[in-house]
Design a protein around this motif. Sequence first.
Motif, PDB file in Angstrom:
ATOM      1  N   MET A 249       0.834  -1.204   0.000  1.00 32.71           N
ATOM      2  CA  MET A 249       0.000   0.000   0.000  1.00 32.71           C
ATOM      3  C   MET A 249       0.867   1.252   0.000  1.00 32.71           C
ATOM      4  O   MET A 249       0.593   2.220  -0.720  1.00 32.71           O
ATOM      5  N   ALA A 250       1.929   1.244   0.818  1.00 29.73           N
ATOM      6  CA  ALA A 250       2.819   2.398   0.872  1.00 29.73           C
ATOM      7  C   ALA A 250       3.518   2.623  -0.464  1.00 29.73           C
ATOM      8  O   ALA A 250       3.713   3.768  -0.896  1.00 29.73           O
ATOM      9  N   VAL A 251       3.885   1.539  -1.148  1.00 28.98           N
ATOM     10  CA  VAL A 251       4.529   1.657  -2.456  1.00 28.98           C
ATOM     11  C   VAL A 251       3.546   2.190  -3.487  1.00 28.98           C
ATOM     12  O   VAL A 251       3.874   3.057  -4.313  1.00 28.98           O
ATOM     13  N   ASN A 252       2.316   1.687  -3.468  1.00 24.84           N
ATOM     14  CA  ASN A 252       1.309   2.086  -4.472  1.00 24.84           C
ATOM     15  C   ASN A 252       0.935   3.560  -4.368  1.00 24.84           C
ATOM     16  O   ASN A 252       0.645   4.202  -5.388  1.00 24.84           O
ATOM     17  N   ILE A 253       0.946   4.104  -3.172  1.00 25.40           N
ATOM     18  CA  ILE A 253       0.579   5.528  -3.030  1.00 25.40           C
ATOM     19  C   ILE A 253       1.820   6.420  -3.024  1.00 25.40           C
ATOM     20  O   ILE A 253       1.699   7.641  -2.840  1.00 25.40           O
ATOM     21  N   GLY A 254       2.992   5.826  -3.184  1.00 26.74           N
ATOM     22  CA  GLY A 254       4.214   6.599  -3.347  1.00 26.74           C
ATOM     23  C   GLY A 254       4.900   7.037  -2.075  1.00 26.74           C
ATOM     24  O   GLY A 254       5.847   7.839  -2.132  1.00 26.74           O
ATOM     25  N   LEU A 255       4.501   6.518  -0.920  1.00 30.03           N
ATOM     26  CA  LEU A 255       5.123   6.939   0.327  1.00 30.03           C
ATOM     27  C   LEU A 255       6.440   6.220   0.595  1.00 30.03           C
ATOM     28  O   LEU A 255       7.353   6.785   1.198  1.00 30.03           O
ATOM     29  N   ALA A 256       6.551   4.979   0.146  1.00 31.82           N
ATOM     30  CA  ALA A 256       7.746   4.187   0.449  1.00 31.82           C
ATOM     31  C   ALA A 256       8.952   4.579  -0.394  1.00 31.82           C
ATOM     32  O   ALA A 256      10.055   4.101  -0.154  1.00 31.82           O
ATOM     33  N   SER A 257       8.760   5.455  -1.363  1.00 36.76           N
ATOM     34  CA  SER A 257       9.856   5.822  -2.253  1.00 36.76           C
ATOM     35  C   SER A 257      10.718   6.955  -1.713  1.00 36.76           C
ATOM     36  O   SER A 257      11.768   7.255  -2.278  1.00 36.76           O
ATOM     37  N   ASN A 258      10.292   7.596  -0.628  1.00 38.31           N
ATOM     38  CA  ASN A 258      11.081   8.690  -0.064  1.00 38.31           C
ATOM     39  C   ASN A 258      11.175   8.541   1.447  1.00 38.31           C
ATOM     40  O   ASN A 258      10.426   7.781   2.072  1.00 38.31           O
ATOM     41  N   MET A 259      12.092   9.268   2.024  1.00 38.35           N
ATOM     42  CA  MET A 259      12.413   9.123   3.439  1.00 38.35           C
ATOM     43  C   MET A 259      11.249   9.532   4.340  1.00 38.35           C
ATOM     44  O   MET A 259      10.840   8.795   5.240  1.00 38.35           O
ATOM     45  N   TRP A 260      10.679  10.710   4.092  1.00 34.63           N
ATOM     46  CA  TRP A 260       9.618  11.210   4.968  1.00 34.63           C
ATOM     47  C   TRP A 260       8.346  10.388   4.833  1.00 34.63           C
ATOM     48  O   TRP A 260       7.617  10.203   5.816  1.00 34.63           O
ATOM     49  N   GLY A 261       8.073   9.871   3.644  1.00 32.37           N
ATOM     50  CA  GLY A 261       6.921   8.992   3.471  1.00 32.37           C
ATOM     51  C   GLY A 261       7.068   7.701   4.248  1.00 32.37           C
ATOM     52  O   GLY A 261       6.110   7.220   4.868  1.00 32.37           O
ATOM     53  N   SER A 262       8.266   7.126   4.234  1.00 31.54           N
ATOM     54  CA  SER A 262       8.518   5.901   4.991  1.00 31.54           C
ATOM     55  C   SER A 262       8.389   6.144   6.490  1.00 31.54           C
ATOM     56  O   SER A 262       7.822   5.326   7.226  1.00 31.54           O
ATOM     57  N   LEU A 263       8.911   7.287   6.948  1.00 36.42           N
ATOM     58  CA  LEU A 263       8.782   7.613   8.372  1.00 36.42           C
ATOM     59  C   LEU A 263       7.324   7.816   8.768  1.00 36.42           C
ATOM     60  O   LEU A 263       6.897   7.398   9.850  1.00 36.42           O
ATOM     61  N   LEU A 264       6.550   8.447   7.890  1.00 40.02           N
ATOM     62  CA  LEU A 264       5.130   8.646   8.169  1.00 40.02           C
ATOM     63  C   LEU A 264       4.403   7.307   8.259  1.00 40.02           C
ATOM     64  O   LEU A 264       3.575   7.102   9.160  1.00 40.02           O
ATOM     65  N   CYS A 265       4.712   6.389   7.347  1.00 40.39           N
ATOM     66  CA  CYS A 265       4.091   5.057   7.386  1.00 40.39           C
ATOM     67  C   CYS A 265       4.422   4.341   8.689  1.00 40.39           C
ATOM     68  O   CYS A 265       3.546   3.752   9.332  1.00 40.39           O
ATOM     69  N   LEU A 266       5.696   4.386   9.084  1.00 37.95           N
ATOM     70  CA  LEU A 266       6.107   3.726  10.318  1.00 37.95           C
ATOM     71  C   LEU A 266       5.426   4.371  11.524  1.00 37.95           C
ATOM     72  O   LEU A 266       4.988   3.675  12.453  1.00 37.95           O
ATOM     73  N   PHE A 267       5.307   5.687  11.506  1.00 41.77           N
ATOM     74  CA  PHE A 267       4.653   6.418  12.587  1.00 41.77           C
ATOM     75  C   PHE A 267       3.188   5.997  12.716  1.00 41.77           C
ATOM     76  O   PHE A 267       2.690   5.727  13.815  1.00 41.77           O
ATOM     77  N   LEU A 268       2.486   5.916  11.590  1.00 41.14           N
ATOM     78  CA  LEU A 268       1.081   5.514  11.613  1.00 41.14           C
ATOM     79  C   LEU A 268       0.920   4.068  12.053  1.00 41.14           C
ATOM     80  O   LEU A 268      -0.042   3.721  12.763  1.00 41.14           O
ATOM     81  N   ILE A 269       1.836   3.195  11.642  1.00 41.12           N
ATOM     82  CA  ILE A 269       1.765   1.787  12.042  1.00 41.12           C
ATOM     83  C   ILE A 269       1.909   1.656  13.558  1.00 41.12           C
ATOM     84  O   ILE A 269       1.187   0.883  14.199  1.00 41.12           O
ATOM     85  N   TYR A 270       2.812   2.416  14.152  1.00 41.45           N
ATOM     86  CA  TYR A 270       2.976   2.358  15.606  1.00 41.45           C
ATOM     87  C   TYR A 270       1.722   2.847  16.322  1.00 41.45           C
ATOM     88  O   TYR A 270       1.349   2.298  17.365  1.00 41.45           O
ATOM     89  N   ILE A 271       1.074   3.864  15.772  1.00 43.83           N
ATOM     90  CA  ILE A 271      -0.163   4.351  16.379  1.00 43.83           C
ATOM     91  C   ILE A 271      -1.261   3.294  16.293  1.00 43.83           C
ATOM     92  O   ILE A 271      -1.970   3.023  17.274  1.00 43.83           O
ATOM     93  N   VAL A 272      -1.399   2.663  15.132  1.00 41.98           N
ATOM     94  CA  VAL A 272      -2.423   1.634  14.961  1.00 41.98           C
ATOM     95  C   VAL A 272      -2.132   0.431  15.851  1.00 41.98           C
ATOM     96  O   VAL A 272      -3.052  -0.208  16.372  1.00 41.98           O
ATOM     97  N   GLN A 273      -0.875   0.109  16.052  1.00 36.32           N
ATOM     98  CA  GLN A 273      -0.508  -1.016  16.905  1.00 36.32           C
ATOM     99  C   GLN A 273      -0.870  -0.787  18.369  1.00 36.32           C
ATOM    100  O   GLN A 273      -1.265  -1.727  19.074  1.00 36.32           O
ATOM    101  N   THR A 274      -0.724   0.424  18.843  1.00 35.16           N
ATOM    102  CA  THR A 274      -0.886   0.700  20.270  1.00 35.16           C
ATOM    103  C   THR A 274      -2.242   1.287  20.637  1.00 35.16           C
ATOM    104  O   THR A 274      -2.628   1.224  21.808  1.00 35.16           O
ATOM    105  N   LEU A 275      -2.970   1.843  19.677  1.00 35.73           N
ATOM    106  CA  LEU A 275      -4.233   2.508  19.997  1.00 35.73           C
ATOM    107  C   LEU A 275      -5.293   1.569  20.570  1.00 35.73           C
ATOM    108  O   LEU A 275      -5.972   1.933  21.540  1.00 35.73           O
ATOM    109  N   PRO A 276      -5.498   0.361  20.035  1.00 34.19           N
ATOM    110  CA  PRO A 276      -6.561  -0.499  20.594  1.00 34.19           C
ATOM    111  C   PRO A 276      -6.386  -0.807  22.074  1.00 34.19           C
ATOM    112  O   PRO A 276      -7.324  -0.674  22.860  1.00 34.19           O
TER     113      PRO A 276
END
Length: 320
Positions: A167-194
């Motif tokens: 998903m990150a590759v398809n929307i173009g976030l995984a191709s740059n540094m800040w996009g990858s950091l944003l993806c990782l940041f959101l994943i950590y939030i989704v992991q801990t929020l429940p």
Amino acid sequence: MLGRKTIKGRLGFWLAIFLLVSFCLLPFAQILSTSLKHQFDWGNPSLIPKVVNWGAYKELLGLEEQKVVEIPAAIQKVLDNPKLSEAKKEAIKAKYTSNSDVFPFGRFMLNSVLISAGAASVTLIFAVMGAYSIARLRFTGQAIIQRSVLFVYMIGGVLLMVPLYQMAVNIGLASNMWGSLLCLFLIYIVQTLPVALYMLGNYFRTIPFALEEAAMMDGYSRKDAILLVMLPLSRPMLATVFVYCFIIGWNEYLFASVFLKQFKEFYTLPLALQELFVSKNAIWDRIMAASMLTLAPVVVCFLFAMRHMDAGSTDGGVKG
């Protein structure tokens, strides 16, 4: 008689506690001991080093002076050539400065702190709003949301890793540094929020609603009642949830190894330690010192949380 403790019983109880604590602390004592030993002392089974070595800690914390290797005579003759530009001379001299094996521990620790603390803070903000809604408000589907909030943990992170990265590759976030950091940041939030919603929601129910009603009768809005009544009384659980979310992000390796693999300057500590372990600079005292320093923020978080874990804050707040 029942309920009376004999001296033997007390001694046995404290002996069992001592053995259990010693068993848990022994690995950490071994790590600390190895980090303070010189290379000739690594085979010594004793936990006490023969000669204390602080070199690994000084190197990791940037307190050790940079070592300069003596320039060979043949290279020095090249440097004495007046036709050689200053830029080329500096480039040649730089090759003889032994900084290639320096492990930038401070940068990696800062990366982990920013990502973990940032994700934990955002999670806590959303968890407070969501948990209060589940605990106090009445709306359609409340019971379903309350019971299904932890279903996300039924699916392992290994199964989610590939789809999330695609998903990150398809929307173009995984191709740059800040996009990858944003993806990782959101994943950590989704992991801990429940689990943060679950813990805070159960805690909010233990606080009498009469305290909020009294605040609103004095002219405060519901938002003011949350900020001035609920949150101060919930400090123990807020601290616990923050520490829990922070530790998850601090120790996470799987998603960081995928999204940050091509951006070495933004490695988190789990990635950096694994990289150090398999590198040519895998020296045991340095590895163990880095492991001990990695534990430090977690210990600080627990000490911070313990200061706010004062139970019984609402005792006597409402008369029976």
